[in-house]
Design an enzyme around this catalytic site. Sequence first.
Site, PDB file in Angstrom:
ATOM      1  N   ASP A  34       0.813  -1.209   0.000  1.00 51.51           N
ATOM      2  CA  ASP A  34       0.000   0.000   0.000  1.00 51.51           C
ATOM      3  C   ASP A  34       0.855   1.271   0.000  1.00 51.51           C
ATOM      4  O   ASP A  34       1.392   1.673   1.028  1.00 51.51           O
ATOM      5  CB  ASP A  34      -0.907  -0.021   1.237  1.00 51.51           C
ATOM      6  CG  ASP A  34      -1.761   1.229   1.341  1.00 51.51           C
ATOM      7  OD1 ASP A  34      -2.230   1.540   2.460  1.00 51.51           O
ATOM      8  OD2 ASP A  34      -1.953   1.911   0.316  1.00 51.51           O
ATOM      9  N   ASP A 216      -1.774   5.675  -5.165  1.00 56.11           N
ATOM     10  CA  ASP A 216      -2.094   4.832  -4.014  1.00 56.11           C
ATOM     11  C   ASP A 216      -2.479   3.422  -4.437  1.00 56.11           C
ATOM     12  O   ASP A 216      -3.614   3.178  -4.844  1.00 56.11           O
ATOM     13  CB  ASP A 216      -3.229   5.465  -3.200  1.00 56.11           C
ATOM     14  CG  ASP A 216      -3.548   4.656  -1.957  1.00 56.11           C
ATOM     15  OD1 ASP A 216      -4.530   4.988  -1.260  1.00 56.11           O
ATOM     16  OD2 ASP A 216      -2.809   3.684  -1.686  1.00 56.11           O
TER      17      ASP A 216
HETATM   18  O1  LIG Z   1      -6.022   4.450   3.158  1.00 51.32           O
HETATM   19  C1  LIG Z   1      -5.539   4.847   2.131  1.00 51.32           C
HETATM   20  N1  LIG Z   1      -4.903   4.011   1.244  1.00 51.32           N
HETATM   21  N2  LIG Z   1      -4.679   2.701   1.563  1.00 51.32           N
HETATM   22  C2  LIG Z   1      -5.685   1.842   1.909  1.00 51.32           C
HETATM   23  N3  LIG Z   1      -6.968   2.058   1.758  1.00 51.32           N
HETATM   24  C3  LIG Z   1      -7.744   0.923   2.250  1.00 51.32           C
HETATM   25  C4  LIG Z   1      -6.769  -0.051   2.851  1.00 51.32           C
HETATM   26  C5  LIG Z   1      -5.418   0.481   2.512  1.00 51.32           C
HETATM   27  C6  LIG Z   1      -5.575   6.283   1.775  1.00 51.32           C
HETATM   28  C7  LIG Z   1      -4.414   7.003   1.703  1.00 51.32           C
HETATM   29  C8  LIG Z   1      -4.481   8.369   1.456  1.00 51.32           C
HETATM   30  C9  LIG Z   1      -5.707   8.953   1.273  1.00 51.32           C
HETATM   31 BR1  LIG Z   1      -5.784  10.810   0.960  1.00 51.32          BR
HETATM   32  C10 LIG Z   1      -6.878   8.224   1.337  1.00 51.32           C
HETATM   33  C11 LIG Z   1      -6.807   6.858   1.572  1.00 51.32           C
END
Ligand SMILES: O=C(NNC1=NCCC1)c1ccc(Br)cc1
Length: 328
Positions: A34, A216
Amino acid sequence: ESGSVVTTPEVLDQAWLTPVQIGTPGQTLNLDFDSGSSDLWVFSSSTPASQSRGHSVFSPGKSSTAKESPGYTWSITYGDGSSSSGTVYTDVVDVGGLSFPSQAVETANRVSPEFTQETNLDGLLGLGFSTINAVKPTAQNTFFDNIKSDLNQPLWTVDLKHQEPGTYNFGNINSSLHTGEIHYAIVNTRRGFWTFTATSYSVGGAIGGSITGIADTGTTLALLPTAVAKAYYSKVPDALYDNSQGGYVFPCAASLPDFTFTVGGGEITIPGNYINYAPLTPGSKTCFGGIQGNTGIGEVIFGDVALKSAFVVFENSGDTARIGWAKK
Ligand SMILES: O=C(NNC1=NCCC1)c1ccc(Br)cc1
């Protein structure tokens, strides 16, 4: 040195899971790599059975090299509202043949229902910047930051594929994984994410302005500025914003236009069929879009729907971070 490991998509390309060996003897867990977060956490022998049923867990008690980090704790909530928390060990972690002997392994004492229900996922391996690691009282390094100095080049690459296995590489660029040139943009690391700017985008010939957002791998969809999402679905017959679903929906039979964005002077195209993400429920004739607006999130997210359309290089030389995009 360099390493390579195969990553496999879940149903609907919701996430890609990658096998990682932890401890001695190695315990293999399938982790969600991630780039939107910076903690390596795992389902563990300390996760209640009601929450870990169906998952592989890391049992530090069965690892001769596991060491407790007394007094260290962590708690994290992700952009989609999922969360987990627990305590910390250090142990050897091996990814694609690359090994770091004292990686902070964050063991879960609790996970939210979203993680319990995703039974192929045994944890996350953060590839964001270590500045946003959630361990208290002292932030820990990501696996990439720990091994970076041993790598031939201070970078990792990702090649996600629609409903097919793909690859994460550490330390080298495998030129057989991309066709065109790699076009680079400077990354702003201030918020701990891989934040970059696409200088323009186009939908069915209409050209739009710049988009700044994060790359992401942990977010499934592409969450773009609301004006961009609106402009996109204005080109899709019978598309509408469905408040109950919280996003744009359209007839599954619709033919969706491609979405092209320019980074570092090179064009990346998300094919329309990737933007026809999935039926609202299995068999429904109404489908949910792979591009959505970022209302209420505060960031723009180039998630998996965008990333799986390209070969992407995440490079951090220490004083400069860059992201490279190439056709494949
Ligand atoms: O949580 C984030 N990325 N990773 C994951 N999502 C779900 C499980 C893992 C995420 C990161 C930055 C922003 Br701005 C919004 C969301």
